[in-house]
Write an enzyme that holds these catalytic residues in place. Structure first.
Site, mmCIF file in Angstrom:
data_model
loop_
_atom_site.group_PDB
_atom_site.id
_atom_site.type_symbol
_atom_site.label_atom_id
_atom_site.label_comp_id
_atom_site.label_asym_id
_atom_site.label_seq_id
_atom_site.Cartn_x
_atom_site.Cartn_y
_atom_site.Cartn_z
ATOM 1 C CB SER A 106 -0.807 0.004 1.274
ATOM 2 O OG SER A 106 -1.868 -0.970 1.216
ATOM 3 C CG HIS A 127 -1.574 -0.367 -4.313
ATOM 4 N ND1 HIS A 127 -1.935 0.907 -4.062
ATOM 5 C CD2 HIS A 127 -1.869 -1.412 -3.618
ATOM 6 C CE1 HIS A 127 -2.514 0.797 -2.990
ATOM 7 N NE2 HIS A 127 -2.541 -0.373 -2.600
ATOM 8 C CD GLU A 139 -2.132 3.531 -6.772
ATOM 9 O OE1 GLU A 139 -2.669 4.644 -6.617
ATOM 10 O OE2 GLU A 139 -1.467 3.120 -5.981
ATOM 11 C CG ASN A 177 -3.186 4.041 0.055
ATOM 12 O OD1 ASN A 177 -4.231 4.086 0.179
ATOM 13 N ND2 ASN A 177 -2.549 2.996 -0.009
HETATM 14 N N1 CAA Z 1 -14.355 -10.463 -3.042
HETATM 15 C C1 CAA Z 1 -15.010 -10.658 -4.135
HETATM 16 N N2 CAA Z 1 -16.250 -9.910 -4.490
HETATM 17 C C2 CAA Z 1 -16.865 -9.155 -3.544
HETATM 18 C C3 CAA Z 1 -16.292 -9.000 -2.259
HETATM 19 C C4 CAA Z 1 -14.580 -9.474 -2.033
HETATM 20 N N3 CAA Z 1 -14.061 -9.530 -0.892
HETATM 21 N N4 CAA Z 1 -17.041 -8.192 -1.426
HETATM 22 C C5 CAA Z 1 -17.904 -7.868 -2.236
HETATM 23 N N5 CAA Z 1 -17.884 -8.510 -3.460
HETATM 24 C C6 CAA Z 1 -18.675 -8.437 -4.716
HETATM 25 C C7 CAA Z 1 -20.013 -8.711 -4.242
HETATM 26 O O1 CAA Z 1 -20.217 -10.083 -4.592
HETATM 27 C C8 CAA Z 1 -21.042 -8.251 -4.899
HETATM 28 O O2 CAA Z 1 -21.061 -8.606 -6.079
HETATM 29 P P1 CAA Z 1 -22.412 -8.473 -7.175
HETATM 30 O O3 CAA Z 1 -22.485 -6.845 -7.473
HETATM 31 O O4 CAA Z 1 -22.230 -9.192 -8.583
HETATM 32 O O5 CAA Z 1 -23.533 -8.810 -6.318
HETATM 33 C C9 CAA Z 1 -20.352 -6.830 -5.246
HETATM 34 O O6 CAA Z 1 -18.968 -6.924 -4.587
HETATM 35 C C10 CAA Z 1 -21.019 -5.536 -4.137
HETATM 36 O O7 CAA Z 1 -21.167 -6.183 -2.801
HETATM 37 P P2 CAA Z 1 -22.139 -6.048 -2.092
HETATM 38 O O8 CAA Z 1 -23.532 -6.389 -2.383
HETATM 39 O O9 CAA Z 1 -21.882 -7.083 -0.681
HETATM 40 O O10 CAA Z 1 -22.199 -4.867 -1.309
HETATM 41 P P3 CAA Z 1 -22.015 -3.317 -1.771
HETATM 42 O O11 CAA Z 1 -22.618 -2.818 -2.946
HETATM 43 O O12 CAA Z 1 -22.147 -2.388 -0.499
HETATM 44 O O13 CAA Z 1 -20.516 -3.080 -2.177
HETATM 45 C C11 CAA Z 1 -18.111 -2.696 -1.784
HETATM 46 C C12 CAA Z 1 -19.461 -3.283 -1.335
HETATM 47 C C13 CAA Z 1 -17.731 -3.401 -3.208
HETATM 48 C C14 CAA Z 1 -16.909 -2.936 -0.796
HETATM 49 C C15 CAA Z 1 -18.312 -1.203 -1.926
HETATM 50 O O14 CAA Z 1 -19.007 -0.569 -0.752
HETATM 51 C C16 CAA Z 1 -17.208 -0.271 -2.372
HETATM 52 O O15 CAA Z 1 -16.736 -0.282 -3.436
HETATM 53 N N6 CAA Z 1 -16.415 0.133 -1.338
HETATM 54 C C17 CAA Z 1 -15.374 1.016 -1.464
HETATM 55 C C18 CAA Z 1 -14.201 0.241 -1.352
HETATM 56 C C19 CAA Z 1 -12.844 1.142 -1.478
HETATM 57 O O16 CAA Z 1 -12.784 2.205 -1.442
HETATM 58 N N7 CAA Z 1 -11.883 0.217 -1.596
HETATM 59 C C20 CAA Z 1 -10.376 0.724 -1.651
HETATM 60 C C21 CAA Z 1 -9.924 0.579 -0.265
HETATM 61 S S1 CAA Z 1 -8.192 1.406 -0.416
HETATM 62 C C22 CAA Z 1 -7.139 0.112 -0.815
HETATM 63 O O17 CAA Z 1 -7.612 -1.119 -0.897
HETATM 64 C C23 CAA Z 1 -5.892 0.215 -1.119
HETATM 65 C C24 CAA Z 1 -4.986 0.310 0.150
HETATM 66 O O18 CAA Z 1 -3.861 0.367 -0.022
HETATM 67 C C25 CAA Z 1 -5.497 -0.086 1.455
#
Ligand code: CAA
Length: 269
Positions: A106, A127, A139, A177
């Site tokens: 990250s 990333h 990234e 990030n």
């Molecule tokens: N693996 C695979 N698929 C997943 C999953 C996982 N861990 N979690 C959720 N999904 C899939 C679900 O199966 C679902 O698929 P369908 O649309 O085909 O049904 C889809 O994602 C949506 O999931 P949910 O219906 O359960 O929930 P939601 O609509 O509320 O979405 C979310 C959940 C995708 C997490 C959404 O809220 C989102 O995009 N949030 C933002 C996440 C974000 O900002 N991530 C970046 C973090 S920063 C980072 O990662 C970098 C770092 O360096 C730390």
């Protein structure tokens, strides 16, 4: 995140070898991937044949030596420099001369990881964003000695895997990030002023259109992972905005790491 990245790879048609440190964690990774592929079949986004074919392309192992024939290795181990350096040095002894070694870190500088190898030109950053099968961005990070060939091949691989790659520099926090870590820290500091996690998350989802609120996002990413990223950025820049809020350190010390431990800002089944 390793399981998510392995899912992306296997689903995109690549023969995929996932390495975990124990048989139990291999089983857990396979279970996670089966679960999400199963959900995609239920929702009609994937056929049962496509799911089975993807699972057929996925092998899990505990032996690093089994990665010998891989063209591309994407590392997603603990967010600490020394274990990453050791892993890359060991990987270099295992894989072929043309294999690309990528880190999913990250915020740890790719150049510092690459220093542990004899051929830093093959070391780059790739990333992904959590959850990796859902978020399109990757990234592609150029470290000081990364070769154009390695970067272009990784960019092409990400596109073939259905992702949206961007080119980033090996600067603290890369692109996302750099912005996200200080932003989330600022959100968390608001809690010290008496704002509740529920209201904070409601404000950012309802008022700004974030898909999930900052507290739910830190729970998803992992409190420990966010702290590591913030510390790495703070060390590199001295920017107070990157410094991990005390509240997060207290949560980590209490084992409240977010979804993975069942408790963070919220509780999870
Ligand atoms: N693996 C695979 N698929 C997943 C999953 C996982 N861990 N979690 C959720 N999904 C899939 C679900 O199966 C679902 O698929 P369908 O649309 O085909 O049904 C889809 O994602 C949506 O999931 P949910 O219906 O359960 O929930 P939601 O609509 O509320 O979405 C979310 C959940 C995708 C997490 C959404 O809220 C989102 O995009 N949030 C933002 C996440 C974000 O900002 N991530 C970046 C973090 S920063 C980072 O990662 C970098 C770092 O360096 C730390």
């Amino acid at each position: 995140m390793g399981a998510g990245i392995a899912q992306v790879s296997a689903q995109a048609g690549f023969e995929t070898l996932g390495r975990e440190v124990s048989d139990e964690l291999c089983e857990r990774a396979r279970g996670t991937i089966e679960h999400y592929l199963g959900r995609a079949v239920e929702k009609g986004k994937l056929t049962a044949e496509e799911r089975d074919a993807a699972l057929g392309r996925l092998t899990l192992t505990t032996e690093l030596g089994d990665l010998a024939d891989c063209d591309l290795v994407i590392e997603a181990i603990v967010e600490e420099l020394e274990p990453k350096r050791e892993t890359f040095a060991e990987l270099e002894r295992v894989v072929g001369p043309d294999a690309i070694l990528a880190s999913n870190t990250s915020a740890i500088p790719i150049a510092k990881i690459a220093e542990a190898t004899e051929h830093p030109e093959r070391v780059i950053g790739m990333h992904f964003f959590n959850p990796a099968p859902v978020l399109p961005l990757v990234e592609i990070i150029r470290a000081e000695k990364s070769s154009d060939e390695a970067l272009d091949a990784a960019y092409e691989w990400a596109e073939q895997a259905g992702k949206q790659p961007v080119r980033a520099n090996d600067t603290p926090g890369f692109i996302v990030n750099r912005v996200l870590v200080p932003t989330l820290n600022e959100c968390i500091r608001l809690l010290d002023e008496g704002i509740t996690p529920e209201d904070l998350d409601k404000a950012m989802t309802m008022g700004v259109g974030w898909p999930m609120g900052p507290c739910a996002l830190v729970d998803l990413v992992g409190v420990d992972i966010h702290i590591h990223a913030a510390e790495a950025m703070y060390e590199a820049t001295g920017d107070e905005r990157a410094k991990p809020p005390e509240r997060l350190r207290e949560m980590a010390a209490a084992g409240r790491l977010g979804r993975k431990t069942g408790h963070g800002f919220y509780s999870y089944d």
